[in-house]
Design an enzyme around this catalytic site. Sequence first.
Site, PDB file in Angstrom:
ATOM      1  N   GLY A  17      19.568 -22.069 -56.820  1.00  0.00           N
ATOM      2  CA  GLY A  17      19.062 -20.713 -56.787  1.00  0.00           C
ATOM      3  C   GLY A  17      17.810 -20.653 -55.945  1.00  0.00           C
ATOM      4  O   GLY A  17      17.213 -21.692 -55.615  1.00  0.00           O
TER       5      GLY A  17
ATOM      6  N   GLN B 228       9.704 -17.555 -52.935  1.00  0.00           N
ATOM      7  CA  GLN B 228       9.683 -18.961 -52.499  1.00  0.00           C
ATOM      8  C   GLN B 228       9.713 -19.100 -50.979  1.00  0.00           C
ATOM      9  O   GLN B 228       9.382 -20.164 -50.459  1.00  0.00           O
ATOM     10  CB  GLN B 228      10.858 -19.739 -53.112  1.00  0.00           C
TER      11      GLN B 228
ATOM     12  N   CYS C 250      12.870 -27.651 -59.313  1.00  0.00           N
ATOM     13  CA  CYS C 250      12.597 -26.450 -58.515  1.00  0.00           C
ATOM     14  C   CYS C 250      12.309 -26.878 -57.082  1.00  0.00           C
ATOM     15  O   CYS C 250      11.592 -27.866 -56.859  1.00  0.00           O
ATOM     16  CB  CYS C 250      11.387 -25.715 -59.093  1.00  0.00           C
ATOM     17  N   LEU C 251      12.847 -26.122 -56.123  1.00  0.00           N
ATOM     18  CA  LEU C 251      12.605 -26.449 -54.711  1.00  0.00           C
ATOM     19  C   LEU C 251      11.122 -26.339 -54.361  1.00  0.00           C
ATOM     20  O   LEU C 251      10.677 -26.935 -53.388  1.00  0.00           O
ATOM     21  CB  LEU C 251      13.427 -25.533 -53.807  1.00  0.00           C
TER      22      LEU C 251
ATOM     23  N   HIS D 206      15.122 -19.041 -64.797  1.00  0.00           N
ATOM     24  CA  HIS D 206      14.221 -19.800 -63.915  1.00  0.00           C
ATOM     25  C   HIS D 206      13.915 -18.988 -62.650  1.00  0.00           C
ATOM     26  O   HIS D 206      12.751 -18.857 -62.250  1.00  0.00           O
ATOM     27  CB  HIS D 206      14.878 -21.142 -63.568  1.00  0.00           C
ATOM     28  N   GLU D 207      14.971 -18.433 -62.040  1.00  0.00           N
ATOM     29  CA  GLU D 207      14.773 -17.686 -60.791  1.00  0.00           C
ATOM     30  C   GLU D 207      13.970 -16.404 -61.038  1.00  0.00           C
ATOM     31  O   GLU D 207      13.089 -16.061 -60.249  1.00  0.00           O
ATOM     32  CB  GLU D 207      16.114 -17.354 -60.132  1.00  0.00           C
TER      33      GLU D 207
ATOM     34  N   HIS E 141      10.226 -16.688 -61.177  1.00  0.00           N
ATOM     35  CA  HIS E 141       9.519 -16.718 -59.887  1.00  0.00           C
ATOM     36  C   HIS E 141       9.001 -15.325 -59.499  1.00  0.00           C
ATOM     37  O   HIS E 141       7.979 -15.207 -58.827  1.00  0.00           O
ATOM     38  CB  HIS E 141      10.444 -17.220 -58.770  1.00  0.00           C
TER      39      HIS E 141
HETATM   40 NI    NI Z   1      12.422 -22.600 -58.800  1.00  0.00          NI
END
Ligand code: NI
Length: 182
Positions: A47, A52, A100-101, A142-143, A146
């Site tokens: 995701g 981000q 997480c990226l 999670h997304e 953000h």
């Molecule tokens: Ni993340």
Amino acid sequence: MAVHTVLKMGDPRLLQVSQAVEDFDTPELHQLIDDMRQTMAAYDGAGLAAPQIGILKRVVIFGVEENPRYPDVEPVPQTVLINPQIEVLADTQQGMWEGCLSVPGMRGYVERPDHVRYSGYDQFGQFFQREATGFHAIVLQHECDHLDGILYPQRITDMRQFGFEAELVAQNADEEDSEGAS
Ligand code: NI
């Protein structure tokens, strides 16, 4: 169309509250979704949220294909979700070692509600609503975090359960080895 650099924890943009999208089906919004899809694919993510890549709009994408190499991860529908709302449907929580990226190389154990209903819009302005459980519910939450400037380390309740992925994998392998030997 472009792959963007994913911002990393420490960048103050990741701590901002993102703005609602007001105009749908615009070239800018379609471009943003394209860029996010390419970036998520390039980083091999499950995701991605617009902040981000430095765009402070309430837009997330996620999705996981069924993959025989990862039989324990349930498929999650490929989704574009804009201006999301989440309603918790059950008191029960589930825990997972999240990554997480924006926090590369790390994993942390996070507990979240395991049954939710979510709604929002796609890039054409079409409203939709779904229920989610399991991994689908985790990725979604999670997304969406953000969009409120929340990174998963803020959700870890026991900071001993936070570490470098390579070390955690090595520790797990050691434990399995010793279990096998005993
Ligand atoms: Ni993340």
